[in-house]
Motif scaffolding. Structure first.
Motif, PDB file in Angstrom:
ATOM      1  N   VAL A 343       0.846  -1.196   0.000  1.00  0.00           N
ATOM      2  CA  VAL A 343       0.000   0.000   0.000  1.00  0.00           C
ATOM      3  C   VAL A 343       0.883   1.248   0.000  1.00  0.00           C
ATOM      4  N   HIS A 344       1.982   1.212   0.752  1.00  0.00           N
ATOM      5  CA  HIS A 344       2.905   2.349   0.747  1.00  0.00           C
ATOM      6  C   HIS A 344       3.377   2.648  -0.661  1.00  0.00           C
ATOM      7  N   ILE A 345       3.700   1.588  -1.379  1.00  0.00           N
ATOM      8  CA  ILE A 345       4.229   1.779  -2.733  1.00  0.00           C
ATOM      9  C   ILE A 345       3.215   2.488  -3.635  1.00  0.00           C
ATOM     10  N   VAL A 346       1.934   2.120  -3.507  1.00  0.00           N
ATOM     11  CA  VAL A 346       0.975   2.765  -4.393  1.00  0.00           C
ATOM     12  C   VAL A 346       0.500   4.119  -3.869  1.00  0.00           C
ATOM     13  N   ARG A 347       0.592   4.315  -2.564  1.00  0.00           N
ATOM     14  CA  ARG A 347       0.127   5.606  -2.005  1.00  0.00           C
ATOM     15  C   ARG A 347       1.156   6.709  -2.175  1.00  0.00           C
ATOM     16  N   ARG A 348       2.421   6.343  -2.220  1.00  0.00           N
ATOM     17  CA  ARG A 348       3.461   7.365  -2.295  1.00  0.00           C
ATOM     18  C   ARG A 348       3.683   7.789  -3.734  1.00  0.00           C
ATOM     19  N   HIS A 349       3.426   9.045  -3.979  1.00  0.00           N
ATOM     20  CA  HIS A 349       3.731   9.581  -5.296  1.00  0.00           C
ATOM     21  C   HIS A 349       4.805  10.637  -5.150  1.00  0.00           C
ATOM     22  N   THR A 350       5.365  10.993  -6.251  1.00  0.00           N
ATOM     23  CA  THR A 350       6.490  11.902  -6.185  1.00  0.00           C
ATOM     24  C   THR A 350       6.415  12.915  -7.300  1.00  0.00           C
ATOM     25  N   GLU A 351       6.990  14.059  -7.043  1.00  0.00           N
ATOM     26  CA  GLU A 351       7.086  15.031  -8.115  1.00  0.00           C
ATOM     27  C   GLU A 351       8.377  14.847  -8.893  1.00  0.00           C
ATOM     28  N   LEU A 352       9.165  13.842  -8.497  1.00  0.00           N
ATOM     29  CA  LEU A 352      10.371  13.548  -9.283  1.00  0.00           C
ATOM     30  C   LEU A 352       9.935  13.086 -10.665  1.00  0.00           C
ATOM     31  N   PRO A 353      10.608  13.544 -11.706  1.00  0.00           N
ATOM     32  CA  PRO A 353      10.218  13.048 -13.032  1.00  0.00           C
ATOM     33  C   PRO A 353      10.507  11.562 -13.154  1.00  0.00           C
ATOM     34  N   PRO A 354       9.883  10.889 -14.137  1.00  0.00           N
ATOM     35  CA  PRO A 354      10.162   9.457 -14.300  1.00  0.00           C
ATOM     36  C   PRO A 354      11.648   9.227 -14.548  1.00  0.00           C
ATOM     37  N   LEU A 355      12.106   8.017 -14.227  1.00  0.00           N
ATOM     38  CA  LEU A 355      13.526   7.695 -14.401  1.00  0.00           C
ATOM     39  C   LEU A 355      13.870   7.398 -15.850  1.00  0.00           C
ATOM     40  N   PHE A 356      12.833   7.262 -16.682  1.00  0.00           N
ATOM     41  CA  PHE A 356      13.078   6.955 -18.100  1.00  0.00           C
ATOM     42  C   PHE A 356      12.318   7.967 -18.948  1.00  0.00           C
ATOM     43  N   GLN A 357      12.527   7.899 -20.265  1.00  0.00           N
ATOM     44  CA  GLN A 357      11.830   8.818 -21.175  1.00  0.00           C
ATOM     45  C   GLN A 357      10.415   8.275 -21.383  1.00  0.00           C
ATOM     46  N   SER A 358       9.499   8.815 -20.582  1.00  0.00           N
ATOM     47  CA  SER A 358       8.149   8.257 -20.547  1.00  0.00           C
ATOM     48  C   SER A 358       7.417   8.425 -21.893  1.00  0.00           C
ATOM     49  N   HIS A 359       7.545   9.615 -22.509  1.00  0.00           N
ATOM     50  CA  HIS A 359       6.855   9.824 -23.799  1.00  0.00           C
ATOM     51  C   HIS A 359       7.442   8.932 -24.880  1.00  0.00           C
ATOM     52  N   ALA A 360       8.768   8.751 -24.845  1.00  0.00           N
ATOM     53  CA  ALA A 360       9.410   7.912 -25.870  1.00  0.00           C
ATOM     54  C   ALA A 360       8.917   6.471 -25.737  1.00  0.00           C
ATOM     55  N   LEU A 361       8.768   5.999 -24.501  1.00  0.00           N
ATOM     56  CA  LEU A 361       8.273   4.629 -24.295  1.00  0.00           C
ATOM     57  C   LEU A 361       6.830   4.509 -24.798  1.00  0.00           C
ATOM     58  N   GLN A 362       5.996   5.497 -24.450  1.00  0.00           N
ATOM     59  CA  GLN A 362       4.603   5.461 -24.898  1.00  0.00           C
ATOM     60  C   GLN A 362       4.528   5.490 -26.428  1.00  0.00           C
ATOM     61  N   GLN A 363       5.435   6.287 -27.035  1.00  0.00           N
ATOM     62  CA  GLN A 363       5.468   6.381 -28.495  1.00  0.00           C
ATOM     63  C   GLN A 363       5.813   5.019 -29.110  1.00  0.00           C
ATOM     64  N   TYR A 364       6.783   4.327 -28.499  1.00  0.00           N
ATOM     65  CA  TYR A 364       7.163   3.007 -29.025  1.00  0.00           C
ATOM     66  C   TYR A 364       5.970   2.050 -28.938  1.00  0.00           C
ATOM     67  N   VAL A 365       5.326   2.032 -27.790  1.00  0.00           N
ATOM     68  CA  VAL A 365       4.203   1.100 -27.610  1.00  0.00           C
ATOM     69  C   VAL A 365       3.070   1.419 -28.597  1.00  0.00           C
ATOM     70  N   LEU A 366       2.760   2.717 -28.729  1.00  0.00           N
ATOM     71  CA  LEU A 366       1.604   3.090 -29.562  1.00  0.00           C
ATOM     72  C   LEU A 366       1.886   2.983 -31.061  1.00  0.00           C
ATOM     73  N   LEU A 367       3.095   3.374 -31.467  1.00  0.00           N
ATOM     74  CA  LEU A 367       3.378   3.413 -32.911  1.00  0.00           C
ATOM     75  C   LEU A 367       4.058   2.162 -33.444  1.00  0.00           C
ATOM     76  N   CYS A 368       4.720   1.396 -32.579  1.00  0.00           N
ATOM     77  CA  CYS A 368       5.460   0.228 -33.075  1.00  0.00           C
ATOM     78  C   CYS A 368       4.900  -1.099 -32.586  1.00  0.00           C
TER      79      CYS A 368
END
Ligand SMILES: CC(C)=CCC/C(C)=C/CC/C(C)=C/COP(=O)(O)OP(=O)(O)O
Ligand SMILES: [Zn+2]
Length: 450
Positions: A343-368
């Motif tokens: 529960v801690h893991i799902v309740r804790r959110h952060t303003e830190l940006p993602p550790l990876f290129q989130s848009h690039a990953l989404q682009q790969y999944v959606l377009l490729c």
């Protein structure tokens, strides 16, 4: 100096992997070029999740498992999980008849001595036990959750426990990090995790972290995304994550994202849509660990200063890090209520940006990876339910990897394409949709009190 005629420069011969890499890159960049050269209205369509097509593909797959799920193979609980979880991520329910059919079929896979096999009468296996339990939780409801015999699963898990600290996949089977994860995940989500099961698991996983930083399937093997997710999630669930070298794990993981936007599973291999979850989900877990220690501090400051990712059992004690933990030494499992960690893991959110290129990953999944219905590893491959499940799970990990707090949905900028692309949130430790996880948690907490 001229090369001597007696030692000519050898002809350059690319390896098979290099040749594959060029073919794949050209196919992927063809897709991206097509996208870039399309008018805006077509671009918007290309970035849309083809919900209806995916649902049709998944429902057909579920029905084709047979009126009584009679298809002959040893993978049916996996097929159930991949399909049901994909539908749940898309916010889709199955009808009552299919739901009953699935519960009855999975009940018939349950062994009389505990655990689930690949089909009725088959030997129980930790992978199919994990898949069956996650399927029944994803279906949700009393009938489904009640069908799981927790006492027998506990004795099955004890039987699979090995003296090395790890677990065997089945009676006389191989011992590896997958077995540790599936056993601990099942025990944790069913609220039957205890020290008999966790004892020695941390040592085993630790012996699988390689010089690269990622985690291998067994000691001495190569670091791999699938096993890295399994090892990391297990260490969090048993509250020993602090013992891993998280800095080198993070380095290894973020460098697995290729210029194609997708993740590869291991160094010098090709990107593949399924690693969107194995690597992307692991990155999401590490980011949440930072949130756990960063709570109440300025994130940039604590990002540098924090050395421990230990999770404690209540909000107030989060800052009470023992000197041992401060230095990244072994932690004491029995001080902590492990049941509160997920529960801690799902309740804790952060303003830190993602550790990876989130848009690039989404682009790969959606377009490729996305097809007219279902998802695939990469262009040129066929769709299947495994890749559909883990491309969608990875997409959810990317979409939710940047939200301000647990109760607000991700900002529009976190979601590539229309905001209607937003999937249901998951508990990344189990890869179960969040509201189904909460329902199961409540059910199995009450079941323990009886
Ligand atoms: C919950 C659970 C049971 C998780 C399993 C995790 C998982 C996906 C492990 C990967 C197994 C593996 C060695 C694949 C390599 O395949 P490959 O050599 O075909 O692929 P590669 O070229 O991408 O490495
Ligand atoms: Zn794959």
């Amino acid at each position: 100096m001229d090369p001597s005629p007696s030692s000519p420069v050898p002809e350059y011969k690319p390896t098979k992997t290099q040749e594959d890499q060029w073919v794949v890159e050209s196919q992927i960049f063809h897709n991206y070029n097509l996208f870039c050269n399309s008018p805006p209205n077509l671009q918007a369509v290309l970035l849309e999740i083809q919900r209806d097509n995916h649902i049709e593909y998944l429902m057909k797959g579920l029905r084709n498992l047979g009126p009584s799920f009679v298809v002959l193979d040893a993978n049916r609980p996996w097929l159930c999980y991949w399909i049901l979880h994909s539908l749940a991520l898309l916010g889709e329910c199955v009808d009552v008849a299919l739901e009953r059919n699935a519960i009855d079929f999975l009940s018939r896979c349950q062994d009389e001595h505990g655990g689930y096999g690949g089909g009725p009468g088959q030997m129980p296996h930790l992978c199919t036990t994990y898949a069956a339990v996650n399927s029944l939780i994803t279906l949700g409801g009393r009938r489904s959750l009640k069908s799981i015999n927790r006492a027998k699963i506990y004795s099955y898990l004890r039987r699979m426990k090995h003296t090395s600290g790890g677990f065997s996949m089945h009676d006389g089977g191989e011992i590896d990090v997958r077995a540790c994860y599936t056993a601990i995940s099942v025990a944790s989500v069913l609220n039957i995790l205890d020290e008999e099961l966790t004892q020695g698991v941390g040592n085993y996983i630790l012996s699988c972290q390689t010089y690269e930083g990622g985690i291998a399937g067994e000691p001495g093997s190569e670091a791999h995304g699938g096993y890295t997710f399994c090892g990391l999630a297990t260490m969090i669930l048993i509250n020993e994550v602090n013992r891993l070298d998280l800095a080198s794990l993070t380095d290894w993981l973020v460098f697995r994202q290729g210029i194609e936007g997708g993740f590869q599973g291991r160094t010098n291999k090709l990107v593949d849509g399924c690693y969107s979850f194995w690597q992307g989900g692991a990155a999401m877990l590490i980011q949440r660990l930072h949130a756990a220690t960063d709570e109440g501090h300025d994130s940039a400051e604590s990002d540098e200063g924090s050395t421990s990712s230990e999770l404690s059992d209540d909000e107030e004690s989060d800052s009470e890090i023992s000197p041992d933990q401060e230095e990244g030494h072994d932690c004491e499992v029995d001080q902590v209520d492990s049941a509160s960690i997920p529960v801690h893991i799902v309740r804790r959110h952060t303003e830190l940006p993602p550790l990876f290129q989130s848009h690039a990953l989404q682009q790969y999944v959606l377009l490729c990876s996305q097809m007219e219905g279902g998802f695939r590893d990469k262009p040129g491959k066929h769709r299947d339910f495994y890749h559909t499940c883990y491309c969608l799970s990875g997409l959810a990990a990317a979409q939710y990897s940047w939200s301000k707090d647990a109760d607000s949905p991700p900002l529009p900028r976190s979601v590539l394409g229309p905001y209607s692309n937003l999937l249901e949130p998951i508990n990344p430790l189990y890869d179960i949709v969040l509201d189904k996880y909460y329902e199961a948690r409540e059910f199995f907490t009450k079941a323990s009190e009886l």
